[in-house]
Design a protein around this motif. Structure first.
Motif, PDB file in Angstrom:
ATOM      1  N   MET A   1     -95.013-126.964 -43.082  1.00  0.00           N
ATOM      2  CA  MET A   1     -94.369-128.281 -43.045  1.00  0.00           C
ATOM      3  C   MET A   1     -94.337-128.903 -41.540  1.00  0.00           C
ATOM      4  N   LYS A   2     -94.370-130.358 -41.407  1.00  0.00           N
ATOM      5  CA  LYS A   2     -94.482-130.846 -40.050  1.00  0.00           C
ATOM      6  C   LYS A   2     -92.956-130.750 -39.525  1.00  0.00           C
ATOM      7  N   SER A   3     -93.047-130.858 -38.218  1.00  0.00           N
ATOM      8  CA  SER A   3     -92.045-130.947 -37.521  1.00  0.00           C
ATOM      9  C   SER A   3     -90.971-132.044 -38.035  1.00  0.00           C
ATOM     10  N   ARG A   4     -91.321-133.171 -38.261  1.00  0.00           N
ATOM     11  CA  ARG A   4     -90.556-134.292 -38.655  1.00  0.00           C
ATOM     12  C   ARG A   4     -89.815-133.888 -39.947  1.00  0.00           C
ATOM     13  N   ASN A   5     -90.389-133.251 -40.815  1.00  0.00           N
ATOM     14  CA  ASN A   5     -89.609-132.510 -42.105  1.00  0.00           C
ATOM     15  C   ASN A   5     -88.533-131.810 -41.867  1.00  0.00           C
ATOM     16  N   TRP A   6     -88.752-130.911 -40.844  1.00  0.00           N
ATOM     17  CA  TRP A   6     -87.364-130.114 -40.483  1.00  0.00           C
ATOM     18  C   TRP A   6     -86.472-130.844 -39.683  1.00  0.00           C
ATOM     19  N   VAL A   7     -86.776-132.017 -39.175  1.00  0.00           N
ATOM     20  CA  VAL A   7     -85.817-132.751 -38.482  1.00  0.00           C
ATOM     21  C   VAL A   7     -84.867-133.465 -39.550  1.00  0.00           C
ATOM     22  N   VAL A   8     -85.709-133.968 -40.660  1.00  0.00           N
ATOM     23  CA  VAL A   8     -84.939-134.592 -41.485  1.00  0.00           C
ATOM     24  C   VAL A   8     -84.031-133.572 -42.299  1.00  0.00           C
ATOM     25  N   ALA A   9     -84.711-132.454 -42.555  1.00  0.00           N
ATOM     26  CA  ALA A   9     -83.788-131.316 -43.345  1.00  0.00           C
ATOM     27  C   ALA A   9     -82.634-130.945 -42.479  1.00  0.00           C
ATOM     28  N   ALA A  10     -82.739-130.898 -41.048  1.00  0.00           N
ATOM     29  CA  ALA A  10     -81.427-130.670 -40.082  1.00  0.00           C
ATOM     30  C   ALA A  10     -80.400-131.991 -40.265  1.00  0.00           C
ATOM     31  N   GLY A  11     -81.003-132.935 -40.422  1.00  0.00           N
ATOM     32  CA  GLY A  11     -79.991-134.315 -40.631  1.00  0.00           C
ATOM     33  C   GLY A  11     -79.499-134.082 -41.866  1.00  0.00           C
ATOM     34  N   ILE A  12     -80.030-133.677 -43.084  1.00  0.00           N
ATOM     35  CA  ILE A  12     -79.387-133.611 -44.305  1.00  0.00           C
ATOM     36  C   ILE A  12     -78.290-132.668 -44.252  1.00  0.00           C
ATOM     37  N   PHE A  13     -78.582-131.522 -43.593  1.00  0.00           N
ATOM     38  CA  PHE A  13     -77.457-130.411 -43.580  1.00  0.00           C
ATOM     39  C   PHE A  13     -76.318-130.898 -42.707  1.00  0.00           C
ATOM     40  N   LEU A  14     -76.738-131.342 -41.688  1.00  0.00           N
ATOM     41  CA  LEU A  14     -75.415-131.999 -40.630  1.00  0.00           C
ATOM     42  C   LEU A  14     -74.542-132.990 -41.791  1.00  0.00           C
ATOM     43  N   PHE A  15     -75.159-133.930 -42.405  1.00  0.00           N
ATOM     44  CA  PHE A  15     -74.562-134.663 -43.216  1.00  0.00           C
ATOM     45  C   PHE A  15     -73.517-133.851 -44.212  1.00  0.00           C
ATOM     46  N   LEU A  16     -74.216-133.052 -44.647  1.00  0.00           N
ATOM     47  CA  LEU A  16     -73.735-132.250 -45.815  1.00  0.00           C
ATOM     48  C   LEU A  16     -72.233-131.390 -45.229  1.00  0.00           C
ATOM     49  N   ALA A  17     -72.517-131.175 -44.012  1.00  0.00           N
ATOM     50  CA  ALA A  17     -71.319-130.360 -43.185  1.00  0.00           C
ATOM     51  C   ALA A  17     -70.343-131.303 -42.810  1.00  0.00           C
TER      52      ALA A  17
END
Length: 138
Positions: free
Chosen positions: A1-17
């Motif tokens: 996966m690209k670096s950008r996709n991991w940043v998006v996933a981190a943002g989603i997990f922060l939103f869920l938290a």
């Protein structure tokens, strides 16, 4: 996966938290805590436990010694989502660093293996000269 996709996933997990933490915080507030515990939650209100029990982390608001107004899944879910967000940021940084390495240091062949020659007839000369004087592989 690209670096950008991991940043998006981190943002989603922060939103869920944040969403889960907000859900737990919502359960902490009641205009009349004694009435909320006895009428809504059907729990005995014990003043001894209820006065000093409010905490922001871990989220807790006690009615008595055995019952908390904050649902039990909130604190573990917040920790898990934050941990996954940190993991995604770390993988993103790693992927970003790995992707920016100069092309001269990248290896496509395993260590100790000669680079492959192009097959004959595909732009390669009929006889390939190698620096070790050996015959080309066919």
């Amino acid at each position: 996966m690209k670096s950008r996709n991991w940043v998006v996933a981190a943002g989603i997990f922060l939103f869920l938290a944040t969403l889960t933490s907000g859900h737990g915080t919502w359960h902490m507030f009641a205009l009349d805590k004694e009435e909320f515990c006895t009428v809504v939650l059907y729990q005995r209100y014990d003043l001894k436990y209820a006065l000093g029990s409010e905490q922001i982390f871990p989220l807790t608001q006690k009615c008595d010694a055995s019952h908390d107004m904050v649902p039990g899944f909130v604190n573990p879910a917040v920790i898990i989502f934050l941990g996954l967000a940190i993991l995604c940021v770390g993988v993103s940084v790693s992927a970003s660093i790995r992707g920016r390495r100069p092309a001269s240091t990248r290896r496509t062949d395993p260590p100790g293996v000669w680079p492959r020659e192009a097959p004959l007839g595909h732009g390669a000369p009929d006889r390939v000269q190698r620096c070790d004087g050996g015959q080309p592989r066919r």
